[in-house]
Design a protein around this motif. Structure first.
Motif, PDB file in Angstrom:
ATOM      1  N   VAL A 204      55.282  46.224  43.897  1.00  0.00           N
ATOM      2  CA  VAL A 204      54.017  45.541  43.604  1.00  0.00           C
ATOM      3  C   VAL A 204      54.299  44.496  42.531  1.00  0.00           C
ATOM      4  N   VAL A 205      54.051  43.238  42.864  1.00  0.00           N
ATOM      5  CA  VAL A 205      54.278  42.130  41.947  1.00  0.00           C
ATOM      6  C   VAL A 205      52.941  41.728  41.329  1.00  0.00           C
ATOM      7  N   SER A 206      52.849  41.816  39.996  1.00  0.00           N
ATOM      8  CA  SER A 206      51.620  41.448  39.279  1.00  0.00           C
ATOM      9  C   SER A 206      51.868  40.164  38.502  1.00  0.00           C
ATOM     10  N   ILE A 207      50.941  39.230  38.625  1.00  0.00           N
ATOM     11  CA  ILE A 207      51.084  37.924  37.988  1.00  0.00           C
ATOM     12  C   ILE A 207      49.861  37.683  37.104  1.00  0.00           C
ATOM     13  N   TRP A 208      50.133  37.372  35.825  1.00  0.00           N
ATOM     14  CA  TRP A 208      49.091  37.093  34.847  1.00  0.00           C
ATOM     15  C   TRP A 208      49.171  35.616  34.442  1.00  0.00           C
ATOM     16  N   PRO A 209      48.108  34.847  34.590  1.00  0.00           N
ATOM     17  CA  PRO A 209      48.113  33.488  34.030  1.00  0.00           C
ATOM     18  C   PRO A 209      47.869  33.539  32.526  1.00  0.00           C
TER      19      PRO A 209
ATOM     20  N   VAL B 285      42.783  40.207  43.344  1.00  0.00           N
ATOM     21  CA  VAL B 285      42.625  39.879  41.925  1.00  0.00           C
ATOM     22  C   VAL B 285      41.925  41.050  41.225  1.00  0.00           C
ATOM     23  N   PHE B 286      42.450  41.431  40.039  1.00  0.00           N
ATOM     24  CA  PHE B 286      41.903  42.538  39.264  1.00  0.00           C
ATOM     25  C   PHE B 286      41.571  42.053  37.862  1.00  0.00           C
ATOM     26  N   GLU B 287      40.614  42.713  37.243  1.00  0.00           N
ATOM     27  CA  GLU B 287      40.264  42.428  35.854  1.00  0.00           C
ATOM     28  C   GLU B 287      41.135  43.268  34.933  1.00  0.00           C
ATOM     29  N   GLY B 288      41.774  42.614  33.965  1.00  0.00           N
ATOM     30  CA  GLY B 288      42.456  43.332  32.896  1.00  0.00           C
ATOM     31  C   GLY B 288      43.616  44.185  33.362  1.00  0.00           C
TER      32      GLY B 288
END
Length: 306
Positions: free
Chosen positions: A232-237, A130-133
């Protein structure tokens, strides 16, 4: 293979699995092998203690149970490169386990391992952090979560069913927004588990690829994607005002995801190593047996084989 120190894990609260684990421990101890024995289950995790207390290198992990035990072993032991002999003792489906019939003569199994008469199957895993921003922040704010089957991002609530809104990027490019029950990012091994139940494709477990599958999306245009293993799959809620979005690894809760955070999922740096005892190990036979493929209701003879 040497058998100087071996982990033996049995299915928690299963007397039959425990009996076989204790039998194996006695046999190995007579061969001057140090044995670390314990249960594995939803409330039992022996691996951190085993790995911390090992006075020497661990040569093998024998996991007696079902697929859940094999998944837990892979998450903890793959980074250490420890091979896993997973046997279906008290399990149900048994996709990842050796049949019990191959394991009954345990003394012969130890001889085969000592004489290197076995095969090792390497299975791709995925990892998530998990990453910020945005991507300016390259340091994760969470642990690195490993999974052999899948990383899943979906909400969890004790009192109601929640629809999630998730935005997905692939290699930094926005691909789609999903409204539904969540997203599954799976390995080929996991393509026959949660992904399959969500109408995803079946991938041969010898491949290296990533499958992204939406769970019950509120759009008929949302479909599974099969990606190269280097993606790389990035998922944002989005719109999660009650902080219900969670990250799950192989069905186990990993962490909560806060608004403004993203989850990056990629191929893991390590592979799970499973020992294969069967001489005629067939992936397609496993599919036929475990998924109970019956073919057409009317059977036809294939006389062209003769």
């Amino acid at each position: 293979m040497q058998l100087n120190q071996v982990i033996i894990v049995h299915k928690a609260r299963d007397p039959y699995s425990k009996m076989w684990a204790e039998k194996c421990a006695r046999q190995l101890e007579k061969r001057n092998c140090r044995v670390l024995l314990g249960p594995s289950g939803a409330k039992d995790n022996p691996y951190p203690v085993f790995l911390a207390s090992g006075m020497q290198n661990i040569d093998l992990a024998v996991v007696l149970g079902g697929d859940g035990g094999a998944l837990a072993a892979a998450r903890h032991l793959a980074p250490e490169g420890i091979p896993i002999l997973s046997v279906n003792v008290g399990g149900h489906l048994g996709f990842l386990t050796e049949p019990f019939d191959e394991f009954k003569d345990t003394e012969e199994i130890w001889d085969r391992l000592l004489e290197d008469r076995y095969a090792i199957q390497r299975r791709m895993m995925v990892q998530a952090s998990v990453f910020e921003g945005d991507r300016i922040n390259v340091e994760p704010v969470s642990d690195c979560y490993l999974a052999l089957n899948e990383i899943c991002v979906k909400p969890a609530s004790a009192d109601r069913m929640i629809t999630s809104i998730l935005e997905m990027e692939i290699d930094g490019e926005i691909v789609d927004q999903y409204q539904g029950d969540g997203l599954i990012v799976a390995t080929p091994t996991g393509s026959t588990c949660y992904t399959l139940s969500a109408n995803g494709p079946i991938l041969h477990d010898g491949m290296e690829a990533i499958v992204v599958t939406p769970i019950c999306p509120l759009s008929l245009s949302s479909r599974s994607l099969v990606l190269p293993s280097g993606s790389v799959v990035s998922i944002w809620p989005l719109g999660d005002y009650e902080l219900n979005t969670k990250l799950w690894m192989d069905g186990v809760l990993g962490t909560a995801i806060w608004p403004g955070q993203r989850v990056d999922v990629r191929m893991a740096d390590c592979h799970a190593k499973f020992i294969i005892l069967r001489e005629n190990n067939s992936y397609y036979q496993t599919l036929r047996e475990k998924l109970q493929w019956a073919g057409a209701r009317i059977r036809y003879d294939n006389n062209h084989r003769n």
